[in-house]
Design an enzyme around this catalytic site. Structure first.
Site, PDB file in Angstrom:
ATOM      1  N   ASN A 110       0.865  -1.186   0.000  1.00 29.08           N
ATOM      2  CA  ASN A 110       0.000   0.000   0.000  1.00 29.08           C
ATOM      3  C   ASN A 110       0.898   1.232   0.000  1.00 29.08           C
ATOM      4  O   ASN A 110       1.475   1.575   1.021  1.00 29.08           O
ATOM      5  CB  ASN A 110      -0.882  -0.034   1.264  1.00 29.08           C
ATOM      6  CG  ASN A 110      -1.682   1.249   1.444  1.00 29.08           C
ATOM      7  OD1 ASN A 110      -1.831   2.039   0.501  1.00 29.08           O
ATOM      8  ND2 ASN A 110      -2.202   1.464   2.655  1.00 29.08           N
ATOM      9  N   TRP A 111       0.985   1.872  -1.173  1.00 27.09           N
ATOM     10  CA  TRP A 111       1.900   3.017  -1.311  1.00 27.09           C
ATOM     11  C   TRP A 111       1.354   4.277  -0.643  1.00 27.09           C
ATOM     12  O   TRP A 111       2.055   5.278  -0.545  1.00 27.09           O
ATOM     13  CB  TRP A 111       2.182   3.299  -2.782  1.00 27.09           C
ATOM     14  CG  TRP A 111       2.907   2.203  -3.508  1.00 27.09           C
ATOM     15  CD1 TRP A 111       3.299   0.995  -3.001  1.00 27.09           C
ATOM     16  CD2 TRP A 111       3.339   2.214  -4.874  1.00 27.09           C
ATOM     17  NE1 TRP A 111       3.950   0.267  -3.961  1.00 27.09           N
ATOM     18  CE2 TRP A 111       3.989   0.978  -5.123  1.00 27.09           C
ATOM     19  CE3 TRP A 111       3.241   3.133  -5.924  1.00 27.09           C
ATOM     20  CZ2 TRP A 111       4.535   0.660  -6.374  1.00 27.09           C
ATOM     21  CZ3 TRP A 111       3.784   2.815  -7.161  1.00 27.09           C
ATOM     22  CH2 TRP A 111       4.417   1.601  -7.378  1.00 27.09           C
ATOM     23  N   SER A 122       3.594  -2.155  10.377  1.00 28.12           N
ATOM     24  CA  SER A 122       5.054  -2.096  10.552  1.00 28.12           C
ATOM     25  C   SER A 122       5.753  -3.417  10.231  1.00 28.12           C
ATOM     26  O   SER A 122       6.708  -3.805  10.898  1.00 28.12           O
ATOM     27  CB  SER A 122       5.401  -1.629  11.974  1.00 28.12           C
ATOM     28  OG  SER A 122       4.906  -0.318  12.183  1.00 28.12           O
ATOM     29  N   HIS A 159      -9.375   0.837   4.984  1.00 32.09           N
ATOM     30  CA  HIS A 159      -8.080   1.056   5.641  1.00 32.09           C
ATOM     31  C   HIS A 159      -8.312   1.988   6.835  1.00 32.09           C
ATOM     32  O   HIS A 159      -9.152   2.882   6.783  1.00 32.09           O
ATOM     33  CB  HIS A 159      -7.079   1.681   4.657  1.00 32.09           C
ATOM     34  CG  HIS A 159      -5.694   1.719   5.208  1.00 32.09           C
ATOM     35  ND1 HIS A 159      -5.273   2.706   6.070  1.00 32.09           N
ATOM     36  CD2 HIS A 159      -4.640   0.872   5.055  1.00 32.09           C
ATOM     37  CE1 HIS A 159      -4.013   2.460   6.417  1.00 32.09           C
ATOM     38  NE2 HIS A 159      -3.614   1.366   5.813  1.00 32.09           N
ATOM     39  N   GLY A 215       2.857  -1.143   4.270  1.00 35.84           N
ATOM     40  CA  GLY A 215       2.837   0.292   3.974  1.00 35.84           C
ATOM     41  C   GLY A 215       4.241   0.781   3.676  1.00 35.84           C
ATOM     42  O   GLY A 215       4.767   0.572   2.583  1.00 35.84           O
ATOM     43  N   GLY A 216       4.870   1.409   4.676  1.00 37.65           N
ATOM     44  CA  GLY A 216       6.180   2.040   4.506  1.00 37.65           C
ATOM     45  C   GLY A 216       7.196   1.199   3.741  1.00 37.65           C
ATOM     46  O   GLY A 216       7.849   1.697   2.802  1.00 37.65           O
TER      47      GLY A 216
HETATM   48  C1  PEP Z   1      -0.689   0.050   6.002  1.00 39.20           C
HETATM   49  O1  PEP Z   1      -0.799   1.226   5.752  1.00 39.20           O
HETATM   50  O2  PEP Z   1      -1.544  -0.737   5.582  1.00 39.20           O
HETATM   51  C2  PEP Z   1       0.450  -0.398   6.794  1.00 39.20           C
HETATM   52  C3  PEP Z   1       0.444  -1.619   7.269  1.00 39.20           C
HETATM   53  O3  PEP Z   1       1.451   0.512   7.010  1.00 39.20           O
HETATM   54  P1  PEP Z   1       2.898   0.242   7.664  1.00 39.20           P
HETATM   55  O4  PEP Z   1       3.427  -1.020   7.054  1.00 39.20           O
HETATM   56  O5  PEP Z   1       3.722   1.442   7.273  1.00 39.20           O
HETATM   57  O6  PEP Z   1       2.690   0.128   9.132  1.00 39.20           O
END
Ligand code: PEP
Length: 251
Positions: A9-10, A214, A96, A235-236
């Site tokens: 997920n960008w 994360s 989300h 995400g990140g």
């Molecule tokens: C997300 O936005 O779906 C997500 C899991 O973000 P992150 O991996 O940055 O915690």
């Protein structure tokens, strides 16, 4: 056999040019060969979908990060599920936590989004998860139960086969704080049992349930190792092709 999926997920990151470069780097890495049974999906911003479709192989899936509740009409700024499908995506993320909390999307709206997605042949990646306060109060299971019961209400068993669930504890999203493998397994097991109660054993067994929050190359393997964790929504770490692919190769 359930599908194992790693989806990136960008969020609201990258220009069109940067997005094309990122997608090409992921494709180049993936073309070296994927672990058996693992699929990858990219969820770039709407503006990037059609262009990225042109530069990735068919085995990489494409998702939008949201869709409108309505099919078409006077809804300035909205993007419908049909438009997303026509741009070349096969999936759409719904619910989300950033949409739920920042844009106040309700369970009822999310239920409409899931239905319009399915109607337009998109597979919804339906997100659920509790916030920190709810976790500390010990009501995380109840919160997720309500999100699933309402957000996925009135879906036929046939249609349910298109749905992917992402369990994303809000306190772990973008915070660097990951759920422990035990916490992830406990909630994924809870969700699978809930699907069994609501939709029957076959749906419960077949539905892929992804973990999000994360997730990175250093912790993906221990999370994915759990019996009810079928992959991740990233995400990140999905903004770096090598990190994203290292996560996809953690199975
Ligand atoms: C997300 O936005 O779906 C997500 C899991 O973000 P992150 O991996 O940055 O915690």
């Amino acid at each position: 056999m359930r599908r194992k999926i790693v989806a990136g997920n960008w969020k609201m990151n990258t220009t069109v040019q940067e997005g094309l470069e990122l997608a090409e780097a992921v494709a180049k890495n993936a073309e070296k060969g994927m672990p058996e049974g693992v699929s990858i999906i990219l969820a770039p911003p709407f503006t990037h979908i059609a262009g990225i479709k042109e530069v990735i192989p068919d085995f990489i899936g494409l998702a939008a990060q949201n869709c409108a509740t309505e099919e078409s009409g006077a809804f300035t700024g909205e993007v419908s599920a049909g438009m997303i499908a026509s741009a070349g995506a096969q999936y759409v993320i719904t619910g989300h936590s950033e949409r739920r909390s920042i844009y106040r999307e309700t369970d009822l709206e999310l239920n409409k989004k899931v239905k319009t997605a399915i109607k337009n042949k998109l597979s919804p990646v339906f997100c659920c998860g509790e916030n920190l306060d709810e976790r500390q109060k010990g009501i995380h299971s109840e919160v997720v139960r309500k999100q699933i019961e309402k957000g996925l209400a009135d879906i036929t068993k046939d249609d349910f086969q298109k749905i992917i669930i992402a369990y994303e504890p809000v306190w772990a999203i973008g915070t660097g704080k990951t759920a422990t493998p035990g916490q992830a397994q406990e909630m994924h097991h809870f969700i699978r049992n809930l699907l069994k109660e609501l939709y029957g054993e076959k749906i419960a067994d077949q539905t892929s349930i992804l973990y999000g929050g994360s997730c990175k190359p250093s912790n993906a393997a221990e999370i994915f190792e759990n019996i009810d964790v079928d992959g991740g929504l990233i995400g990140g770490a999905s903004l770096k092709a090598d990190d994203f692919m290292a996560i996809a190769r953690s199975f």
